[in-house]
Design an enzyme around this catalytic site. Structure first.
Site, PDB file in Angstrom:
ATOM      1  N   CYS A 185      -6.035   1.548  -2.285  1.00  0.00           N
ATOM      2  CA  CYS A 185      -5.240   2.757  -2.564  1.00  0.00           C
ATOM      3  C   CYS A 185      -4.546   2.712  -3.919  1.00  0.00           C
ATOM      4  O   CYS A 185      -3.978   3.714  -4.345  1.00  0.00           O
ATOM      5  CB  CYS A 185      -4.225   2.992  -1.453  1.00  0.00           C
ATOM      6  SG  CYS A 185      -2.918   1.727  -1.334  1.00  0.00           S
ATOM      7  N   CYS A 235      -2.570  -3.075  -3.453  1.00  0.00           N
ATOM      8  CA  CYS A 235      -3.832  -2.928  -2.721  1.00  0.00           C
ATOM      9  C   CYS A 235      -4.911  -2.396  -3.665  1.00  0.00           C
ATOM     10  O   CYS A 235      -4.681  -1.468  -4.430  1.00  0.00           O
ATOM     11  CB  CYS A 235      -3.613  -1.972  -1.555  1.00  0.00           C
ATOM     12  SG  CYS A 235      -5.123  -1.457  -0.712  1.00  0.00           S
ATOM     13  N   CYS A 255      -2.815   4.882   2.779  1.00  0.00           N
ATOM     14  CA  CYS A 255      -3.926   3.959   2.551  1.00  0.00           C
ATOM     15  C   CYS A 255      -4.886   3.965   3.740  1.00  0.00           C
ATOM     16  O   CYS A 255      -4.470   3.927   4.909  1.00  0.00           O
ATOM     17  CB  CYS A 255      -3.404   2.544   2.314  1.00  0.00           C
ATOM     18  SG  CYS A 255      -4.711   1.356   1.912  1.00  0.00           S
ATOM     19  N   CYS A 294       0.817  -1.209   0.000  1.00  0.00           N
ATOM     20  CA  CYS A 294       0.000   0.000   0.000  1.00  0.00           C
ATOM     21  C   CYS A 294       0.855   1.265   0.000  1.00  0.00           C
ATOM     22  O   CYS A 294       2.055   1.229   0.249  1.00  0.00           O
ATOM     23  CB  CYS A 294      -0.895   0.042   1.245  1.00  0.00           C
ATOM     24  SG  CYS A 294      -1.917  -1.404   1.521  1.00  0.00           S
TER      25      CYS A 294
END
Length: 381
Positions: free
Chosen positions: A78, A75, A48, A44
């Site tokens: 994000c 992810c 995030c 991330c």
């Protein structure tokens, strides 16, 4: 008891500043690093909004490619591997601020530049540094240095150079020039005439090396096979300076440079005299933020300084670096991870990276003696 997080195979305390950025979901840190979570298999951005992971499950990565090579996927919340609208908007604000600084006759205050960008002074300062690697004040000084250098090289007199660089006061021009160049404008135009540059030449496992220092700090760390060529390289940079060799106090300086060359993971704590344009300083600042044992592509460096299309210029700036190891251009590689050109030879680059990958970083390395301010006996070139 302090909890810990895993960082590139090592364990670090939660006092690591990057962990605090993740905890605070600091958007200004986006793009400077990424973090992955072993329990979920994803990586991330620092900002995030997903539920905070347990610190013992977290690893840090300098790039998306590094995280994916370690087996993590991006992810879905994000989207760290995709351009972020927030980052794009912030980049435009920083770019606009840079143009404002460059157009200003006098150094604008932080509040003035932040107001121009539409941000608070505190948030703007952090955002600007995250994109450029410099504070607004450092960027302004670097740009002014570039203007001074360019004007001194293209004008016949110092007075003409002063006005061409945008100064309306000779006092301010000379004061700024002395601070940025480490010498008067006339001395610079004369190729450093009258300036003392102390240097030492020695041998290490990578061949010959030269270290040179002015009053401001170490100005050259050169590597090569021929000591004579290294001395000639230094002379070409300072053609009319007083090059002073073999001063007894510089044996300790040479020994400490050798220790860093032999173990580049020690970290470099040197008083540096960095000379370059505003762009070069931005690149070199970004290089100094790369952790020992890590590598970053030229493309990634260009993105980090907010100029994603300047990949070739980044490569040229790495080649212009005269401070081997202190400015770690050996940590920059091609996008596919392969080694590319290095001013002092690809084999030396490979050796430095291998040493960093084997060594554990050591903190608290001692710094060099302060730059000399006196002028001992001069040595003929």
């Amino acid at each position: 008891m302090s909890r810990h997080i895993t960082v590139a195979g090592r364990t670090a305390g939660t006092s690591d500043p990057r962990w605090n950025l993740v905890v605070n979901r600091d958007a200004s840190a986006d793009g400077s690093f990424y973090y992955s979570v072993k329990s979920t298999g994803v990586y991330c951005r620092p900002s995030c909004g997903a539920r905070l992971a347990r610190p013992e499950n977290v690893q840090f990565h300098m790039t998306c490619a590094e995280a994916e090579q370690a087996g993590f996927r991006p992810c879905k919340r994000c989207k760290p591997n995709q351009p972020a609208a927030v980052l794009s908007k912030a980049a435009k604000k920083v770019e606009s601020a840079c143009r404002m600084i460059e157009r200003s006759e006098n150094l604008p205050s932080l509040d003035e530049v932040a107001r121009h960008a539409g941000l608070s002074a505190y948030h703007f300062h952090r955002t600007f540094k995250s994109f450029t690697g410099l504070t607004p004040k450092e960027y302004a000084r670097a740009h002014r240095c570039h203007r001074i250098l360019a004007s001194l090289k293209t004008n016949n007199t110092v007075t003409q150079a002063m006005y061409d660089a945008g100064f309306d006061s000779s006092g301010r021009f000379y004061e700024t020039s002395n601070q940025l160049l480490g010498m008067t404008p006339s001395t610079f135009r004369a190729g450093g005439r009258g300036m003392d540059v102390f240097f030492a030449i020695g041998e290490c496992s990578l061949g010959s090396f030269l270290v040179a220092q002015t009053k401001k700090g170490v100005c050259s760390i050169l590597l090569g096979d021929d000591p004579v060529k290294l001395a000639r390289d230094l002379h070409d940079r300072f053609p009319n300076a007083n090059l002073i060799a073999n001063e007894p106090c510089y044996e300790a300086l040479a020994a400490k440079v050798v220790s860093v060359i032999e173990n580049p993971g020690l970290g470099v704590h040197l008083p540096l005299d960095i000379r370059g344009t505003a762009f070069q300083r931005r690149v070199w600042q970004a290089l100094r933020r790369i952790s020992p044992g890590s590598t970053v592509s030229y493309t990634e460096i260009a993105r980090r300084i907010g100029m994603p299309k300047a990949v070739r210029a980044v490569a040229r700036t790495c080649g212009a670096n005269a401070l081997a190891v202190a400015i770690p251009c050996h940590r920059v590689v091609r996008s596919d991870g392969s080694l590319s050109g290095y001013r002092w030879g690809v084999e030396r680059k490979r050796a430095l990276l291998e040493r960093e990958s084997r060594a554990r970083p050591v903190t608290g390395a001692s710094s060099l003696p302060p730059p000399l301010s006196k002028h001992p006996k001069r040595d003929q070139r």
